[in-house]
Write a protein that holds these residues in place. Structure first.
Motif, short mmCIF file in Angstrom:
data_model
loop_
_atom_site.label_atom_id
_atom_site.label_comp_id
_atom_site.label_asym_id
_atom_site.label_seq_id
_atom_site.Cartn_x
_atom_site.Cartn_y
_atom_site.Cartn_z
N THR A 10 -4.33 1.84 7.01
CA THR A 10 -3.37 2.87 6.99
C THR A 10 -3.91 3.81 8.17
O THR A 10 -3.59 4.47 9.30
CB THR A 10 -3.06 3.60 5.88
OG1 THR A 10 -2.37 2.80 5.05
CG2 THR A 10 -2.12 4.69 6.25
N VAL A 28 8.36 -3.01 -1.36
CA VAL A 28 7.77 -3.17 -2.89
C VAL A 28 8.86 -3.44 -3.68
O VAL A 28 8.80 -4.28 -4.86
CB VAL A 28 6.83 -2.10 -3.21
CG1 VAL A 28 6.26 -1.99 -4.43
CG2 VAL A 28 5.65 -1.68 -2.18
N TYR A 29 9.95 -2.66 -3.79
CA TYR A 29 11.15 -2.85 -4.63
C TYR A 29 11.80 -4.13 -4.46
O TYR A 29 12.97 -4.35 -5.19
CB TYR A 29 11.96 -1.78 -4.62
CG TYR A 29 11.08 -0.33 -4.93
CD1 TYR A 29 10.67 -0.04 -6.06
CD2 TYR A 29 10.78 0.40 -3.90
CE1 TYR A 29 9.93 1.38 -6.59
CE2 TYR A 29 10.07 1.54 -3.95
CZ TYR A 29 9.81 2.09 -5.42
OH TYR A 29 8.95 3.04 -5.41
N SER A 67 -5.90 -1.45 2.00
CA SER A 67 -4.87 -0.70 2.67
C SER A 67 -5.04 0.43 3.19
O SER A 67 -4.46 1.09 4.26
CB SER A 67 -3.83 -1.06 1.67
OG SER A 67 -4.04 -0.18 0.55
N ARG A 103 6.07 2.86 7.53
CA ARG A 103 5.48 3.36 6.07
C ARG A 103 6.90 3.16 5.29
O ARG A 103 6.78 2.63 4.11
CB ARG A 103 5.09 4.87 5.93
CG ARG A 103 4.63 5.16 4.70
CD ARG A 103 4.00 6.19 4.88
NE ARG A 103 5.05 7.50 5.28
CZ ARG A 103 4.82 8.84 5.38
NH1 ARG A 103 3.36 9.30 5.11
NH2 ARG A 103 5.74 9.62 5.69
N ALA A 104 7.96 3.45 5.74
CA ALA A 104 9.14 3.52 4.96
C ALA A 104 9.42 1.99 4.63
O ALA A 104 10.21 1.65 3.64
CB ALA A 104 10.15 4.28 5.55
N ARG A 126 -0.61 -3.99 3.72
CA ARG A 126 -0.22 -3.32 2.54
C ARG A 126 0.46 -4.34 1.66
O ARG A 126 0.55 -4.20 0.36
CB ARG A 126 0.66 -2.12 3.08
CG ARG A 126 -0.15 -1.29 3.70
CD ARG A 126 0.54 0.08 3.92
NE ARG A 126 0.80 0.80 2.61
CZ ARG A 126 1.68 1.93 2.63
NH1 ARG A 126 2.12 2.37 3.39
NH2 ARG A 126 1.84 2.13 1.14
N THR A 168 7.51 -0.50 4.36
CA THR A 168 6.58 -1.23 3.83
C THR A 168 6.88 -0.63 2.11
O THR A 168 6.73 -1.44 1.08
CB THR A 168 5.01 -0.98 3.95
OG1 THR A 168 5.12 0.44 4.20
CG2 THR A 168 4.87 -1.83 5.06
N GLU A 169 7.27 0.66 1.92
CA GLU A 169 7.47 1.21 0.69
C GLU A 169 8.74 0.40 0.15
O GLU A 169 8.77 0.24 -1.12
CB GLU A 169 7.62 2.66 0.74
CG GLU A 169 5.98 3.34 0.96
CD GLU A 169 6.27 4.90 1.26
OE1 GLU A 169 7.41 5.25 1.32
OE2 GLU A 169 5.04 5.45 1.47
#
Length: 482
Positions: free
Chosen positions: A137, A165-166, A133, A158-159, A215, A161-162
């Motif tokens: 990136t 995760v949740y 990952s 990026r926002a 990712r 993919t982050e």
């Protein structure tokens, strides 16, 4: 027997590969034969219809509740006045009912029980990010340096993919819908930005998919909320049971005696197996495309003419049976859910992927009629009682065959007994391991108890050392000359 009759169970009309809505794009069995565009539209209409039905149900329930309340109020007004004692009894009954309901709710387990800490930690531990990952990136950042508004694209990706995760507790379809919505919105913005440059937009979307899926791979590939793993095991077992299917039964126009053809078959098998090692849907599709091109080359060399679609599908089925690719259903579902939809709808990648889905569906439904044999013969082959590669027994060899059959059953009985003995040995070993752990704990407890009962007296040791210092030095032997 005519060739068309031999292929009646394998032949697939090319029109069947297209979307059932007639839009001209390739369909997918996971989307009920629709392309991604039509499937999303159909899904949105279904959701809107469900929302309207829920609203109508809520309004009807509210209307019935209001009518029931009005009816109770009207009956209460028509009843005679209640005496003070009756009021007291009614209030007492209500209080008792309220207490019972409160106690019942208190001891009833909640339907929204929070997850246990142990399960959460184990889940997060099993979903560690891949080291690739970081490399993905950096490559994505380097690519966006030459793209207009590349910084903004990177921030959005990026926002997203982050945030994904949740959402690991969401279903696979919901995760797919989130990713596909992001693809669609970003693609629309890029088309507005790069007007008339579809190729440039596709190149940017390819890099976006590579960055995001590298990712998110551990989070969205074969998620725990699906039965993908169960389907993988079922397909693998099905292919193992079909190990007896020969190239002649499938009417595959490939001559493996030719070195170039044999080499192409090996390369095709290698490519379809290599698909599982890739993380990006585009790379998985590339493995399928390379496998298909090797198949076309093998057919062309064997027939000394261009291969047709009717030749390709049986050969692809044969390659899948020989390769038995790992996690086949999980890879197909992963591509279906998270690949750039435009790649599955058109082009050679979409065509070859649709054929692979057809091949897997054919293997799952394969029967005796598909291979031009009786159902009884098919079941004998599937159960392993006989094989098309075995020589047919003759009258002269019937007695020898009976003896061999008896010996085989005797060997199976011996193996069964050995298996039971092995299970007993394993069980005893586990019991011994448990006893050793208990014995170790018991010894540690006894040692600790002894240390607590008889603590070390450091004061007396210090006193003895001080007294020894007051003693005169020991006598030293002396040597006298004679």
């Amino acid at each position: 027997m005519s060739l068309s009759y031999q292929r009646r169970g394998i032949h697939v009309d090319q029109s069947e590969l297209l979307c059932k809505k007639g839009c001209g794009f390739y369909g997918n069995t996971a989307w009920q034969g629709l392309c991604s565009k039509c499937w999303r539209e159909e899904n949105q209409r279904e959701k809107q219809r469900q929302i309207q039905e829920d609203w109508a149900l809520a309004e009807r329930l509210q209307r019935e509740e209001e009518e029931a309340y009005a009816s109770r109020h009207q009956r209460a007004q028509s009843q005679p006045a209640i005496t003070p004692f009756n009021k007291f009894e009614e209030r007492k009954t209500k209080e008792k009912s309220s207490k019972v309901n409160t106690v019942t709710k208190f001891f009833t387990p909640s339907t929204k029980t929070p997850p246990k800490k142990g399960n959460l930690s184990s889940s997060s531990a099993s979903r560690q990010p891949f080291p690739d990952s970081d490399r993905a990136t950096q490559e994505f950042i380097d690519f966006l340096k030459s793209v207009k508004s590349g910084r903004e694209i990177f921030k959005q990706c990026r926002a997203f993919t982050e945030g994904m995760v949740y959402k690991r507790d969401m279903g696979a379809d919901e995760l797919s819908e989130c990713v596909q919505d992001f693809y669609q919105s970003l693609s629309d913005r890029l088309h507005n930005q790069f007007k008339g440059s579809t190729e440039h937009v596709e190149r940017v979307m390819d890099e976006v998919e590579k960055y995001m899926m590298t990712r998110l791979y551990t989070e969205v590939f074969c998620p725990e909320t699906t039965d993908d793993e169960k389907k993988d095991l079922a397909v693998q077992k099905r292919i193992r049971d079909l190990h007896w299917v020969t190239i002649e039964m499938l009417c595959v126009p490939v001559d493996e005696e030719i070195p170039e053809v044999s080499d192409s078959v090996v390369k095709a098998i290698t490519d379809i197996i290599e698909m599982d090692s890739k993380q990006v849907p585009k790379d998985k599709l590339a493995c399928i495309t390379r496998c298909s091109k090797h198949i076309f080359n093998a057919i062309k060399v064997s027939k000394k003419e261009a291969a047709s679609a009717d030749d390709f599908l049986p050969t692809l089925i044969y390659i899948v049976l020989k390769a038995n690719p790992p996690r086949l259903q999980s890879n197909i579902q992963y591509i279906t859910r998270f690949c750039n939809p435009s790649r599955l709808m058109t082009g050679e990648d979409g065509y070859y992927f649709t054929n692979l889905c057809c091949a897997v569906a054919f293997i799952e439904k394969l029967d005796g009629q598909s291979l031009n044999m009786s159902s009884e013969e098919f079941e004998l082959y599937m159960s392993g009682q006989t094989s098309p590669n075995w020589p047919r027994p003759t009258a002269a060899a019937s007695s020898a065959g009976g003896a061999a059959h008896t010996q085989a059953h005797s060997s199976l009985d011996v193996l069964t007994g050995l298996g039971e003995r092995q299970e007993r040995v394993v069980e005893k070993a586990r019991q011994l391991e448990s006893d050793l752990i208990d014995w170790t704990d018991e010894v540690e407890q006894k040692v600790q108890s002894a240390l607590e009962s008889f603590p070390l007296d450091t004061q007396s040791t210090t006193t003895n050392a001080a007294e020894n210092e007051l003693l005169p030095p020991p006598l030293q032997p002396q040597v006298f000359a004679g």
